[in-house]
Design a protein around this motif. Structure first.
Motif, PDB file in Angstrom:
ATOM      1  N   MET A   1     -10.263 -30.773  60.753  1.00  0.00           N
ATOM      2  CA  MET A   1      -9.708 -32.174  61.048  1.00  0.00           C
ATOM      3  C   MET A   1      -9.582 -32.639  62.413  1.00  0.00           C
ATOM      4  N   ALA A   2      -9.009 -31.402  63.245  1.00  0.00           N
ATOM      5  CA  ALA A   2      -8.754 -31.836  64.535  1.00  0.00           C
ATOM      6  C   ALA A   2     -10.013 -32.491  65.465  1.00  0.00           C
ATOM      7  N   SER A   3     -11.153 -31.790  64.930  1.00  0.00           N
ATOM      8  CA  SER A   3     -12.382 -32.413  65.647  1.00  0.00           C
ATOM      9  C   SER A   3     -12.731 -33.738  65.184  1.00  0.00           C
ATOM     10  N   LEU A   4     -12.799 -33.926  63.783  1.00  0.00           N
ATOM     11  CA  LEU A   4     -13.257 -35.032  63.181  1.00  0.00           C
ATOM     12  C   LEU A   4     -12.149 -36.264  63.167  1.00  0.00           C
ATOM     13  N   LEU A   5     -11.148 -36.070  62.814  1.00  0.00           N
ATOM     14  CA  LEU A   5     -10.000 -37.141  62.844  1.00  0.00           C
ATOM     15  C   LEU A   5      -9.479 -37.136  64.434  1.00  0.00           C
ATOM     16  N   GLY A   6      -9.256 -36.140  65.067  1.00  0.00           N
ATOM     17  CA  GLY A   6      -8.604 -36.201  66.490  1.00  0.00           C
ATOM     18  C   GLY A   6      -9.633 -36.842  67.425  1.00  0.00           C
ATOM     19  N   LYS A   7     -10.690 -36.756  67.196  1.00  0.00           N
ATOM     20  CA  LYS A   7     -11.644 -37.436  68.326  1.00  0.00           C
ATOM     21  C   LYS A   7     -11.727 -38.972  67.880  1.00  0.00           C
ATOM     22  N   LYS A   8     -12.639 -39.204  66.724  1.00  0.00           N
ATOM     23  CA  LYS A   8     -12.873 -40.669  66.326  1.00  0.00           C
ATOM     24  C   LYS A   8     -12.020 -41.391  65.511  1.00  0.00           C
ATOM     25  N   GLN A   9     -11.310 -40.421  64.421  1.00  0.00           N
ATOM     26  CA  GLN A   9     -10.349 -41.148  63.682  1.00  0.00           C
ATOM     27  C   GLN A   9     -11.090 -42.366  62.589  1.00  0.00           C
ATOM     28  N   ASP A  10     -12.353 -41.932  62.357  1.00  0.00           N
ATOM     29  CA  ASP A  10     -13.267 -43.025  61.619  1.00  0.00           C
ATOM     30  C   ASP A  10     -13.613 -42.341  60.359  1.00  0.00           C
ATOM     31  N   ILE A  11     -12.780 -41.534  59.722  1.00  0.00           N
ATOM     32  CA  ILE A  11     -12.903 -40.885  58.568  1.00  0.00           C
ATOM     33  C   ILE A  11     -11.752 -40.874  57.686  1.00  0.00           C
ATOM     34  N   ALA A  12     -12.049 -41.334  56.340  1.00  0.00           N
ATOM     35  CA  ALA A  12     -10.867 -41.377  55.391  1.00  0.00           C
ATOM     36  C   ALA A  12     -10.810 -40.149  54.602  1.00  0.00           C
ATOM     37  N   PHE A  13      -9.599 -39.513  54.394  1.00  0.00           N
ATOM     38  CA  PHE A  13      -9.747 -38.061  53.958  1.00  0.00           C
ATOM     39  C   PHE A  13      -8.936 -38.200  52.546  1.00  0.00           C
ATOM     40  N   HIS A  14      -9.547 -37.552  51.420  1.00  0.00           N
ATOM     41  CA  HIS A  14      -8.778 -37.622  49.963  1.00  0.00           C
ATOM     42  C   HIS A  14      -8.755 -36.170  49.818  1.00  0.00           C
ATOM     43  N   PHE A  15      -7.577 -35.796  49.225  1.00  0.00           N
ATOM     44  CA  PHE A  15      -7.172 -34.607  48.910  1.00  0.00           C
ATOM     45  C   PHE A  15      -7.374 -34.748  47.292  1.00  0.00           C
ATOM     46  N   ARG A  16      -8.164 -33.885  46.626  1.00  0.00           N
ATOM     47  CA  ARG A  16      -8.132 -33.841  45.140  1.00  0.00           C
ATOM     48  C   ARG A  16      -7.775 -32.245  44.675  1.00  0.00           C
ATOM     49  N   THR A  17      -7.255 -32.311  43.496  1.00  0.00           N
ATOM     50  CA  THR A  17      -6.781 -31.010  42.939  1.00  0.00           C
ATOM     51  C   THR A  17      -6.406 -31.493  41.455  1.00  0.00           C
ATOM     52  N   PHE A  18      -6.614 -30.028  40.612  1.00  0.00           N
ATOM     53  CA  PHE A  18      -6.086 -30.087  39.205  1.00  0.00           C
ATOM     54  C   PHE A  18      -4.758 -29.867  39.218  1.00  0.00           C
ATOM     55  N   GLY A  19      -4.099 -29.018  40.194  1.00  0.00           N
ATOM     56  CA  GLY A  19      -3.155 -28.426  40.363  1.00  0.00           C
ATOM     57  C   GLY A  19      -2.086 -29.178  40.624  1.00  0.00           C
ATOM     58  N   GLU A  20      -0.651 -28.612  40.856  1.00  0.00           N
ATOM     59  CA  GLU A  20       0.525 -28.927  41.370  1.00  0.00           C
ATOM     60  C   GLU A  20       0.959 -28.953  42.756  1.00  0.00           C
ATOM     61  N   ASP A  21      -0.099 -28.941  43.609  1.00  0.00           N
ATOM     62  CA  ASP A  21       0.149 -28.614  45.119  1.00  0.00           C
ATOM     63  C   ASP A  21       0.196 -29.865  45.848  1.00  0.00           C
ATOM     64  N   ILE A  22       0.207 -30.825  45.551  1.00  0.00           N
ATOM     65  CA  ILE A  22      -0.057 -32.172  46.237  1.00  0.00           C
ATOM     66  C   ILE A  22       1.207 -32.367  47.208  1.00  0.00           C
ATOM     67  N   MET A  23       2.466 -32.117  46.364  1.00  0.00           N
ATOM     68  CA  MET A  23       3.804 -32.322  47.436  1.00  0.00           C
ATOM     69  C   MET A  23       3.595 -31.148  48.630  1.00  0.00           C
ATOM     70  N   LYS A  24       3.273 -30.202  48.338  1.00  0.00           N
ATOM     71  CA  LYS A  24       3.035 -29.031  49.366  1.00  0.00           C
ATOM     72  C   LYS A  24       2.133 -29.462  50.468  1.00  0.00           C
ATOM     73  N   VAL A  25       1.040 -29.747  49.961  1.00  0.00           N
ATOM     74  CA  VAL A  25      -0.011 -30.345  51.116  1.00  0.00           C
ATOM     75  C   VAL A  25       0.454 -31.585  51.865  1.00  0.00           C
ATOM     76  N   GLN A  26       1.146 -32.287  51.102  1.00  0.00           N
ATOM     77  CA  GLN A  26       1.804 -33.612  51.742  1.00  0.00           C
ATOM     78  C   GLN A  26       2.616 -33.246  53.046  1.00  0.00           C
ATOM     79  N   SER A  27       3.430 -32.454  52.727  1.00  0.00           N
ATOM     80  CA  SER A  27       4.549 -31.887  53.653  1.00  0.00           C
ATOM     81  C   SER A  27       3.908 -31.171  54.877  1.00  0.00           C
ATOM     82  N   GLU A  28       2.751 -30.407  54.503  1.00  0.00           N
ATOM     83  CA  GLU A  28       2.136 -29.718  55.780  1.00  0.00           C
ATOM     84  C   GLU A  28       1.178 -30.465  56.368  1.00  0.00           C
ATOM     85  N   TRP A  29       0.357 -31.364  55.791  1.00  0.00           N
ATOM     86  CA  TRP A  29      -0.469 -32.587  56.397  1.00  0.00           C
ATOM     87  C   TRP A  29       0.192 -33.308  57.249  1.00  0.00           C
ATOM     88  N   ASN A  30       1.246 -33.839  56.775  1.00  0.00           N
ATOM     89  CA  ASN A  30       2.072 -34.722  57.822  1.00  0.00           C
ATOM     90  C   ASN A  30       2.592 -34.123  59.162  1.00  0.00           C
TER      91      ASN A  30
END
Length: 465
Positions: free
Chosen positions: A225-254
């Protein structure tokens, strides 16, 4: 085209303007920034639920003409090696991963009702997600455990064993617990995988020591992500999961987007100083609900990850009392919404509808929705879906697949033509040990897409200049 093998082949880079294919593998660490509060991501004001059949436009500071790729990515065993909801630690999950990557031979022993199978580990084969060609008759310990040693009985077998109908659910649950207990001890002394203890310890060290405090997503994911987004920033990234981990991912990703990851402090994706805001805002978190097989029976609810547990629950009634939610109805409207957000580079996190997948015996037509046209079109953003459970063998053998590739009109797309291109299998063990792993599998998938003929039908899109 075949999926990526454990041994990466040398492929010449494409001469395309899309600079995603020539990425630097590391971001220099120049300073450690002061920690900022995540409260800078402001929630939406409280509003009543909105029921919509059209695609709402959420705010974004991004030039929608500059995005060249949308990546959807699974969470558990793809970029996160733990499952809090299932009470599985990183070590527990790693044991399961090793059990799928260690191979041995099977031998039938006993006879009659006492007949069973014995599995013997082949120590000469290094743990890998795909077994070598010379070991075609070998099976992984995970397959041995599930298909030979403790398989789920069918109705006829239950009857033969004299298990009453009201006792069968408990029987299955006990069987699952027995499997889990053996998996947790797989590499322990005296157990089948003990010869790989040293390799396992190194994998666990990377997970627990090389991942900085409060950052549990794989180092190779952040490197990519540092290479892809940090350089060009021309990618849309979408997290997908069956689980209950989105809030955890949100905090860490931000925190990563704020420049607070100690290994990537120069990456700034918070909208400041002219950068793109790639943080995951609460309004960009959502959940799928599927109430039936028709296109209009599919819903995407933005603003929450809550879902009705019972299939067929009234969508309007369920979400009326959940504030800040927008309901998008029908595959065509959902597709329009996702394409629009992809054009703007919006980061999304969507929870897929597990009850529907299970109710349909994990068939591919009930998995995680991947809406596409199946043709090259200039008006659509090229898409990849990365998941550890994208296995062509499962699809060909019994129709099971975790992703459901579907046209906006509701018809299914040709799965085999998408494997290795738009649908990319991730191998957790490789992702743990190779920091360039995700960068490489993305590059390889893009090269396969770009190599298709302009009039090719199977894939979603090729890379445009």
């Amino acid at each position: 085209t075949t999926p990526r093998s454990p041994t990466r082949s040398s492929v010449a880079p494409l001469s395309l303007p899309l600079l995603l294919l020539s990425l630097s593998r590391h971001i220099s660490v120049t300073s450690r920034l002061m920690k900022r509060s995540l409260d800078t991501v402001a929630p939406l004001p409280t509003t009543s639920v909105t029921i919509s059949t059209s695609a709402p436009v959420l705010p974004s500071t991004f030039d929608k003409n500059s995005v060249k790729l949308a990546i959807s990515c699974d969470v558990n065993r793809t970029i996160l090696i733990e499952d809090v909801a299932a009470n599985k630690t990183a070590r527990d999950e790693l044991c399961t991963i090793y059990a799928t990557c260690v191979y041995g031979t099977l031998k039938e022993v006993g006879s009659g009702d006492e007949r069973t199978w014995k599995w013997t580990v082949d120590k000469s084969i290094k743990p890998a997600p795909l077994k070598p060609e010379h070991a075609v008759d070998h099976v992984s310990y995970y397959k041995y455990l599930n298909d030979y040693l403790y398989p789920f009985p069918n109705a006829e077998e239950f009857t033969r064993r004299g298990v009453a109908l009201n006792e069968r659910a408990k029987f299955i649950n006990d069987l699952k617990n027995t499997r889990r207990a053996l998996l947790k001890k797989f590499v322990d002394p005296g157990h089948d995988g003990e010869s790989f203890q040293e390799r396992f310890a190194e994998s666990l060290r990377i997970l627990t020591q090389e991942s900085p405090d409060k950052f549990q997503l794989l180092p190779s994911f952040y490197e990519s992500m540092a290479s892809l987004l940090g350089k060009k920033q021309d990618i849309a990234f979408h997290f997908r999961t069956f689980g209950e981990d989105i809030m955890k991912v949100q905090s860490e990703w931000n925190r990563f987007c704020e420049g607070l990851h100690p290994n990537h402090p120069t990456v700034k994706l918070n909208g400041a100083d002219g950068t793109v805001d790639k943080r995951l805002h609460s309004c960009n978190v959502g959940a799928f609900v599927r109430a039936g097989k028709e296109s209009h029976q599919t819903y995407l609810i933005m603003g929450t990850v809550e879902q009705p547990r019972k299939i067929g629950t009234s969508i309007e009634e369920f979400y009326t009392n959940i504030p800040n939610t927008t309901i998008i109805t029908g595959l065509s409207s959902i597709d329009s919404f996702l394409q629009e957000q992809s054009r703007k580079g919006t980061t999304l996190a969507i929870r897929d509808y597990y009850p529907w997948w299970v109710a349909n015996n994990e068939h591919f037509s009930a998995g995680k929705l991947f809406i596409a046209t199946g043709k090259k079109t200039a008006d659509r953003i090229p898409q990849l879906f990365i998941d550890d459970n994208i296995r062509i063998s499962d699809y060909m053998f019994n129709g099971k697949l975790i992703v459901d590739p579907r046209h906006p009109d509701g018809s299914s797309l040709d799965v085999p033509s998408l494997i290795g291109k738009n649908l990319v299998q991730a191998h957790a063990l490789e992702a743990i040990h190779d920091k360039s792993y995700f960068t490489e599998i993305i590059r390889e998938a893009l090269e396969r897409l770009a190599s298709e003929k302009a009039d090719a039908e199977p894939s979603i899109a090729t890379i445009e200049d």
